[in-house]
Design an enzyme around this catalytic site. Sequence first.
Site, PDB file in Angstrom:
ATOM      1  N   TYR A 205      -7.561  90.725  31.970  1.00 38.41           N
ATOM      2  CA  TYR A 205      -7.669  92.600  31.679  1.00 38.41           C
ATOM      3  C   TYR A 205      -8.640  92.432  32.857  1.00 38.41           C
ATOM      4  CZ  TYR A 205      -7.570  92.704  26.682  1.00 38.41           C
ATOM      5  OH  TYR A 205      -8.110  92.755  25.079  1.00 38.41           O
TER       6      TYR A 205
ATOM      7  N   LYS B 174      -4.183  78.050  24.996  1.00 38.48           N
ATOM      8  CA  LYS B 174      -2.222  78.125  24.896  1.00 38.48           C
ATOM      9  C   LYS B 174      -2.164  76.558  26.720  1.00 38.48           C
ATOM     10  CE  LYS B 174       1.655  79.161  23.779  1.00 38.48           C
ATOM     11  NZ  LYS B 174       2.174  78.879  22.264  1.00 38.48           N
TER      12      LYS B 174
ATOM     13  N   ASP C 133      -0.945  80.087  18.929  1.00 36.02           N
ATOM     14  CA  ASP C 133      -0.683  80.483  18.171  1.00 36.02           C
ATOM     15  C   ASP C 133      -0.615  79.959  16.549  1.00 36.02           C
ATOM     16  OD1 ASP C 133      -0.138  78.305  19.489  1.00 36.02           O
ATOM     17  OD2 ASP C 133       2.638  78.618  19.253  1.00 36.02           O
TER      18      ASP C 133
ATOM     19  N   ASP D 275      -8.987  89.260  21.567  1.00 32.20           N
ATOM     20  CA  ASP D 275      -9.244  90.013  21.483  1.00 32.20           C
ATOM     21  C   ASP D 275      -8.270  90.372  20.139  1.00 32.20           C
ATOM     22  OD1 ASP D 275      -9.165  93.083  21.473  1.00 32.20           O
ATOM     23  OD2 ASP D 275      -8.191  93.388  23.296  1.00 32.20           O
TER      24      ASP D 275
ATOM     25  N   ASP E 111      -9.577  90.844  15.870  1.00 30.80           N
ATOM     26  CA  ASP E 111      -9.039  91.907  15.453  1.00 30.80           C
ATOM     27  C   ASP E 111      -8.025  91.590  14.181  1.00 30.80           C
ATOM     28  OD1 ASP E 111      -9.770  93.760  16.663  1.00 30.80           O
ATOM     29  OD2 ASP E 111      -7.503  94.731  17.724  1.00 30.80           O
TER      30      ASP E 111
END
Length: 359
Positions: A141, A192, A225, A249, A253
């Site tokens: 971001y 990751k 994942d 983020d 959600d």
Amino acid sequence: MQARIVLLPGDGIGPEVVSQAQRVLATVADRGGRRFEFDSRPIGGCAIDACGEPLPAETLSACRESDAILLGAVGGPKWDDPTAKVRPEQGLLKIRKELQLFANLRPIRTWDCLIPASPLREEIAAGTDILFVRELTGGIYFGASGLEALPQPGQERAWNVMEYSTAEIERVVRVAAQAATQRRGKLTSVDKANVLEVSRLWRRTAERVVRSEFPALTYENVLVDAMAMHLIARPRDFDVVVTENLFGDILTDEGSMLPGSLGLLPSASLGSDGPGLYEPIHGSAPDIAGKGVANPLATILAGAMLLRHSLRWDEGGAMIEQAVQAVLDRGLRTRDIARGGPSVGTVEMTDAVLAALPR
């Protein structure tokens, strides 16, 4: 005790839910013998319309001088032009960066009385209580970005860079680890690292901080994942989860659907010092704006987090949380959690919370 709270209602349903949370905060302050001064300022799309920018200098200055900030939501179709140079969401990114609000706390827990509203089976969702700690001022971001035209007609290339420094990782991991020591003693770091170099740095740094400074914690690394799958298969297994900006983020959600609605979940964005920023995790919901049906509970519970974290008033936060629990246990539901049954509106739900506040 006197405190100055800046209100940033924003766009869509933001003004509706913030006004109701303000009612609750004012009542709790009165019953606790405290005095809150509220100062409302523009942010997001409404600020673009009024001032030409999503975070006016006057708004930022008021926030810096406050004890805490309560935000509604920003954005909507009116400003949803991907080619626009100024967008409502830029106001959020800027206030996070300017106030150095690097740690985003998002509690996700299921309410026993609302398990039927969860999309997951009861035996999976019941008892979920996770605190996500999302790094908020770094990563993709805030990394370098760009867009350029390629020599081929109609072809373009765009890029966003994910980057973190050791210091940025250390400080957010410490926040998460400290929270875990006050909860069930388990910390999960999500990355990751099998693909991304930045995640390998994240993993090395997080492990070092936890092993050397918080050896009593149960600690694990999980790939993002895999975490996305675990959240809907075994959410009860997690206590505190720390991760970088983009992964946080997306995962929060996803996790927000465990209780059955975005309208139930608050968040806090904190820095090393200065005012914290508190908000519901839902968006501006322009499709229901002005209809009086938005769920105010996430914003009301964000007010409870504000009392606990910025004003150091645990008793006041507990008063709000107990009132919300009592109202839900009585069976009151806004449209988003009613599952087609009887529902109440934004103001009516807040009236019930006010009536349930301990005296």
